[in-house]
Design an enzyme around this catalytic site. Structure first.
Site, PDB file in Angstrom:
ATOM      1  N   ASP A 198      14.381   5.505  -4.327  1.00  0.00           N
ATOM      2  CA  ASP A 198      15.697   5.313  -3.709  1.00  0.00           C
ATOM      3  C   ASP A 198      15.989   3.828  -3.535  1.00  0.00           C
ATOM      4  OD1 ASP A 198      16.399   7.928  -3.595  1.00  0.00           O
ATOM      5  OD2 ASP A 198      16.414   8.100  -1.417  1.00  0.00           O
ATOM      6  N   LYS A 244      -1.758   3.081  -0.935  1.00  0.00           N
ATOM      7  CA  LYS A 244      -2.207   2.342   0.244  1.00  0.00           C
ATOM      8  C   LYS A 244      -3.723   2.474   0.335  1.00  0.00           C
ATOM      9  CE  LYS A 244      -0.061   1.043   3.545  1.00  0.00           C
ATOM     10  NZ  LYS A 244       0.127  -0.364   3.970  1.00  0.00           N
ATOM     11  N   TYR A 267       4.003  16.230   1.013  1.00  0.00           N
ATOM     12  CA  TYR A 267       5.085  17.212   1.144  1.00  0.00           C
ATOM     13  C   TYR A 267       4.585  18.643   0.949  1.00  0.00           C
ATOM     14  CZ  TYR A 267       8.386  13.278   0.918  1.00  0.00           C
ATOM     15  OH  TYR A 267       9.073  12.122   1.165  1.00  0.00           O
ATOM     16  N   ASP A 276       9.299   8.795  -3.363  1.00  0.00           N
ATOM     17  CA  ASP A 276      10.579   9.208  -2.792  1.00  0.00           C
ATOM     18  C   ASP A 276      11.308   7.973  -2.262  1.00  0.00           C
ATOM     19  OD1 ASP A 276      12.604  10.699  -1.727  1.00  0.00           O
ATOM     20  OD2 ASP A 276      11.381  11.790  -0.276  1.00  0.00           O
ATOM     21  N   ASP A 283       3.668  -0.813   0.368  1.00  0.00           N
ATOM     22  CA  ASP A 283       4.561  -1.590   1.245  1.00  0.00           C
ATOM     23  C   ASP A 283       4.904  -2.928   0.593  1.00  0.00           C
ATOM     24  OD1 ASP A 283       1.844  -2.132   1.584  1.00  0.00           O
ATOM     25  OD2 ASP A 283       2.067  -2.835   3.642  1.00  0.00           O
TER      26      ASP A 283
END
Ligand code: NAD
Length: 369
Positions: free
Chosen positions: A254, A193, A142, A250, A226
């Site tokens: 959620d 990852k 970001y 992020d 993942d």
């Protein structure tokens, strides 16, 4: 006793309504626990744009830097949709986070027994759930440079974002996660990852080294992000603390939040680096936004903000007993069948923001005899 300075930024929409309930709990603490706060209020978001033309004024920023902790309601709303990008209400939040150096975002996902049916997952999967997600908040894709959208000579465009992490950024958020795990169930899942990203390789290397050097009493497991997304739905009880980067955090926070089923119940904390005395800059806020659709109606759920205040007591003021009291009071009031509209279910009693606040304060009285 030195006063504990609390800068309160109610913000916009339902922000002032839910923050008013925190004020009542602060008054209860003064009355019943002899704990006083130096409560200072400021403007943030649209309210600050209206008053000062900017979403956080320099004076408010100075107050935030001087305070022991900042409590934020929520910012934004349709009134300010047309405001220039760099002056929009959310830019105020970003300024606060950046200048306070808040690099670790803590998002608990707790399923209260009384709300177990609010989750879309089966009760037996989520009952008793208590996960803490620690998201790196100031680095990663970001913020990484270069970034942008460029026109290509052969036609079309190319968009670029850069995922970058340095050792110290990983280590400092890793420390927050290990310290939290020590006070919880002693387990950290570090998610990245590493199979396809160099930032993931470094993340894993740094977390392994930190664990070995300082936190071998805590269990560390590495997990691909993942897979973590899948495991959160398959068997969320395996997790205690999850630490991950800004982008994965992020998304995973959620996802974990939705295991609990209700936006009006979700608190958060954002922490900065500890100074020589171990004190951190910190800001506490509900996960939800300013909910303009229900603002001014006295129907918003104040629990997320009250639970954020409980986190404030726990992490900024070391007031564990009082934090526990607030959490228990919220739990008991829900168990007693009171619900704001957002968490209403059959057979329960629908109450306003104010009545929910009243009931929680009364429950605090009851809990402390
Ligand atoms: P939102 O979280 O404000 O609302 C989403 C839905 O959930 C709405 O239907 C709302 O009524 C409901 N809701 C949210 N909090 C509730 C509560 N405490 N009690 C009962 N119901 C609740 O998200 P949105 O509608 O996407 O955004 C509205 C505004 O808030 C926008 O301007 C957005 O930019 C801003 N926003 C601010 C923050 C923040 O301040 N941290 C976070 C998210 C969104």
């Amino acid at each position: 006793m030195t006063a504990k300075t609390l800068l309160v930024l109610p913000g916009d929409g339902i922000g002032p309504e839910v923050m008013a309930q925190v004020r009542r709990v602060v008054e209860w603490l003064a009355r019943r626990r002899n704990v006083t706060f130096d409560w200072r209020e400021g403007l943030a978001g649209g309210a600050a744009i209206d008053a000062h033309g900017v979403p956080v004024s320099d004076e408010t920023m100075a107050d935030a830097l001087a305070a022991d902790a900042v409590m934020l309601g929520a910012v934004g709303g349709p009134k300010w949709d047309g405001v220039a990008y760099e002056k929009r209400p959310e830019a105020g939040l970003l300024r606060l986070r950046k200048e306070l150096g808040l690099f670790a975002n803590l998002r608990p996902a707790v399923v209260f027994d009384a709300l177990v049916d609010a989750s879309t997952l089966k009760p037996e999967v989520v009952k008793g759930l208590d996960i803490m997600i620690v998201r790196e908040l100031t680095g990663g894709v970001y913020f990484g440079e270069p970034r942008g959208i460029h026109e290509l000579p052969e036609g079309g465009f190319k968009a670029v974002n850069t995922q970058a992490y340095s050792s110290y950024e990983i280590e400092r958020v890793g420390r927050v996660a290990f310290e939290l795990a020590r006070k919880r169930k002693g387990k950290v899942h570090s998610c990245e990852k590493a199979n396809v990203m160099e930032t993931g390789v470094l993340w894993r290397r740094e977390m392994t080294a930190l664990h070995k050097a300082s936190y071998s009493d805590v269990t560390l497991e590495h997990m691909y992000a993942d897979n973590c997304a899948m495991q959160l739905l398959r068997n969320p009880h395996q997790f205690d603390v999850i630490v991950t980067d800004n982008l994965f955090g992020d998304i995973l926070s959620d996802e974990a939040a939705m295991l609990t089923g209700s936006l009006g119940m979700l608190p958060s904390a954002s922490l900065g680096a500890a100074d020589a005395d171990g004190k951190r800059k910190a800001m506490y806020e509900p996960v939800h936004g300013s909910a303009p659709d229900i603002a001014g109606k006295d129907i918003a759920n104040p629990c997320a903000t009250l639970l954020s205040f409980a986190m404030c007591l726990r992490y900024s003021f070391d007031m564990m007993a009082e934090a526990d009291l607030i959490e228990t009071a919220v739990q008991n009031v829900l168990a007693g069948g009171l619900r704001t509209a957002d968490i209403m279910s059959k057979g329960m009693a629908k109450v306003s923001t104010t009545v929910m606040g009243d009931s929680i304060v009364r429950e605090l009285d009851k809990l402390t005899g």
